[in-house]
Design an enzyme around this catalytic site. Structure first.
Site, PDB file in Angstrom:
ATOM      1  N   ARG A  27       2.513   9.497  -2.448  1.00 27.56           N
ATOM      2  CA  ARG A  27       2.183   8.361  -1.685  1.00 27.56           C
ATOM      3  C   ARG A  27       3.002   7.148  -2.160  1.00 27.56           C
ATOM      4  O   ARG A  27       3.216   6.124  -1.790  1.00 27.56           O
ATOM      5  CB  ARG A  27       0.759   8.165  -1.900  1.00 27.56           C
ATOM      6  N   TRP A  73       0.139   1.218  -6.749  1.00 27.80           N
ATOM      7  CA  TRP A  73       1.378   0.668  -6.048  1.00 27.80           C
ATOM      8  C   TRP A  73       1.367  -0.963  -6.108  1.00 27.80           C
ATOM      9  O   TRP A  73       0.593  -1.403  -5.294  1.00 27.80           O
ATOM     10  CB  TRP A  73       1.798   1.156  -4.797  1.00 27.80           C
TER      11      TRP A  73
END
Ligand code: M6R
Length: 607
Positions: A27, A73
């Site tokens: 991801r 992230w």
């Protein structure tokens, strides 16, 4: 983007959490962390960089059978160990992992700071453990529910309480979470990949729901505390564990899976006898199909490119006004939504925030939006209610390849359905159906003998600029080729409609500039040849993707890449293949991290 895995069961949690993180690595992330419940409270380890580094730091871990882990992230705050999740409250007895964004972060932070809370990170997430602690009076569920009342924004969270080692709390608003119900173990994941190793029996949390996970299962509540009835489902077989197998990385594996993934998308849907297609998930009668006044395909990145091809095919074969729109732009231009049109949200992950925003805009304005989605049970698929699953199976590499050809397959099936209700005779429909069903064979044929890709690699890897050109059906493919080369190899390049070259990009051409021209035989062949001459007159290195057997194209090209012959409207299935391989091999030659290119995330869940 960020990934979550949490485990409560009868086996040691740490190795399962690290393995779960490996499965959501695709991801995209820049730091990772794990928290498990030990006898002395919460045992926490965090690191920047890859899960491998976290795994080294964690070592054997502890014997704990309850814990959760996260890949982050960065959005709020840099890539540091302090900013990595899980985050703890001031007492160190409540831990939170979070995907999403807390929009009223500043307001809540000021309030907590005024009470003396000292923040240790720059993240919005750290608000949550402190806020939950603020409301905690011994009942974890009550504290989480109360804290979430104060929060504005999106979240998918997991919460651990050192005082309650027999539960994990999860909550969702706008950031997906799925709960796996195993034998004596319950697992929480941000996507099914995190949990399929444990079980296929799952519950997808809906927005504004909170779940209490125990070893025996889970109970879902609404944000107001009301219990929600059980609604389990079983994950589809094609949603298997993604493994690289004999391939060096996922991108290559997924490129080579395309004959199979396209076949899977078309199988049972294209009917040669009737010269028609059947897409049950759309739930549209012939009368409704005839009434369709237009089609709009909404998507981002590669999915947008698939939407462009689909729109061209719809106009070409069904003679219905159709267009593709970049989903991230759609709602901000206050679009006119027509009730006669069908809107498709095209998305591999089904979680792209920009595409989701476009779906909401269409729905709000009274339009009908349907999904063309890969991930079963994803937010877009569920919000749309109706649609087509493309059945690519898990796509792990950040650079989308097999999803692109599957999305085009689904759009071609819809095109055939629509075209048969108005523009195509039985015979013509049968021709289209046959050509479509033959695509997996032609794709296989190309992949078995892909031509001189390495010659092209040598030309592009040190180039200052690479230009991809194509007309009509080849134009979206030129865009897609450039996107792939940027993403995977970081080579400066762009895709352009071939006819536009002389209106600007020609200024970039100099001796040796690689120009990759997609020129399968179609109505634009002669014009394409003129453009090629213009390119060569500037000393550029002309690489041509053309129909096998087209000797003239082969002789004009400095590097010739033949592809199997298919009807013009199906050429994107073939012309894209050398471009996928080029990006892959160029990335490899330049030592790039092929499956996880820098700065990118597989599913982009923020706007
Ligand atoms: O999951 P989606 O199809 O909605 O994702 C859309 C884009 O983010 C995606 O296609 C992106 O451009 C890919 N990394 C392209 O390879």
């Amino acid at each position: 983007m960020c990934g979550i895995i949490a485990y409560i069961g009868d086996k040691p949690a740490t190795p399962r959490l690290i393995e779960g993180l490996r499965r959501v690595e695709y991801r995209g992330y820049d730091s990772a962390g794990v928290a498990v419940l030990g006898e002395d409270g919460i045992w926490l380890r965090k690191s920047t960089g890859r899960v491998e580094e976290l795994s080294r730091l964690v070592g054997e871990g502890t014997k704990s059978t309850v814990g959760m882990a996260h890949t982050r992230w960065a959005t709020h705050g840099g890539v540091t160990v302090q900013n990595a999740h899980p985050h703890l409250d001031v007492t160190g007895r409540i831990a939170v992992v979070h995907n999403g964004i807390i929009e009223n972060m500043h307001e809540l932070k000021a309030k907590l700071q005024a009470e003396g809370t000292v923040f240790r990170s720059e993240t919005d997430t750290e608000i949550l453990p402190h806020l939950i602690r603020h409301y905690y009076e011994g009942d974890p569920l009550k504290a989480v529910l109360r804290a979430l009342e104060d929060v504005r924004g999106t979240y998918g969270i997991g919460v651990l309480f050192a005082d309650h080692p027999d539960m994990i709390i999860a909550a969702r608003n706008g950031s997906p979470l799925v709960i796996g119900l195993g034998e004596g173990e319950t697992v929480l994941g941000s996507d099914p990949q995190a949990i399929v190793a444990h079980t296929r029996r799952v519950i997808y949390l809906d927005d504004r729901e909170v779940a209490v996970l125990t070893r025996q299962g889970c109970q879902v509540h609404k944000l107001d505390g009301r219990k929600v009835a059980q609604r389990q489902q079983v994950l589809d077989q094609d949603w298997g564990l993604a493994e690289k197998g004999q391939f060096q990385n996922f991108m290559l594996k997924e490129i080579y899976e395309q004959p199979e993934s396209i076949r899977r998308c078309l199988s049972g849907r294209i009917q040669i006898d009737d010269g028609n297609a059947k897409l049950g998930g759309l739930n549209m009668s012939p009368r409704e199909l005839v009434a369709v006044g237009g089609v709009v395909n909404l998507g981002c990145g590669t999915s947008y490119h698939a939407g462009m091809v689909g729109a061209m095919a719809l106009e070409h074969l069904a003679r219905v006004p159709a267009r593709a729109e970049i989903a991230s732009e759609f709602r901000y231009r206050h679009p006119i939504v027509s009730r006669e049109s069908v809107y498709f949200a095209v998305s591999q992950s089904g979680e792209t925030a920009d595409t989701l925003g476009a779906v909401e805009e269409v729905t709000l304005k009274g339009g009908q939006c349907m999904g063309i989605v890969n991930v079963v049970g994803s937010t877009i698929a569920r919000n749309c209610g109706q649609g087509v699953y493309v059945h690519s199976g898990p796509e792990v590499a950040v650079a989308s390849t097999k999803a692109f050809t599957s999305q085009m397959s689904a759009l071609m099936a819809f095109t055939l359905m629509l075209a048969r209700t108005r523009n195509l005779s039985l015979e013509q429909g049968q021709q289209v159906a046959r050509a479509l069903l033959d695509i997996p064979n032609r794709v296989q044929e190309y992949l078995d003998a892909p031509g001189p890709i390495d010659e092209v690699v040598a030309s592009v890897i040190h180039a200052r600029y690479v230009l991809f050109l194509g007309r009509a059906f080849s134009y979206p493919v030129a865009l897609e080729g450039a996107l792939k080369l940027k993403e995977v190899a970081y080579v400066p390049c762009e895709g352009y409609p071939a006819g536009e070259m002389k209106h600007g990009p020609i200024a970039m051409l100099e001796k040796g500039t690689p120009v990759i021209f997609l020129a399968p035989t179609d109505a634009h062949r002669e014009k394409a040849i003129s453009n090629m001459k213009e390119v060569q007159a500037r000393g550029a290195n002309l690489i041509v993707v053309h129909n096998a057997g087209d000797a003239e194209m082969a002789s004009i090209a400095n590097v010739s890449i033949p592809i199997p012959v298919v009807p013009a409207y199906l050429t994107p299935f073939l012309t894209v293949l050398p471009l996928q391989l080029l990006a892959y091999r160029a990335g490899l030659a330049l030592g790039r991290d092929i499956d996880k290119p820098r700065n990118l995330a597989k599913s982009v869940t923020v706007e």
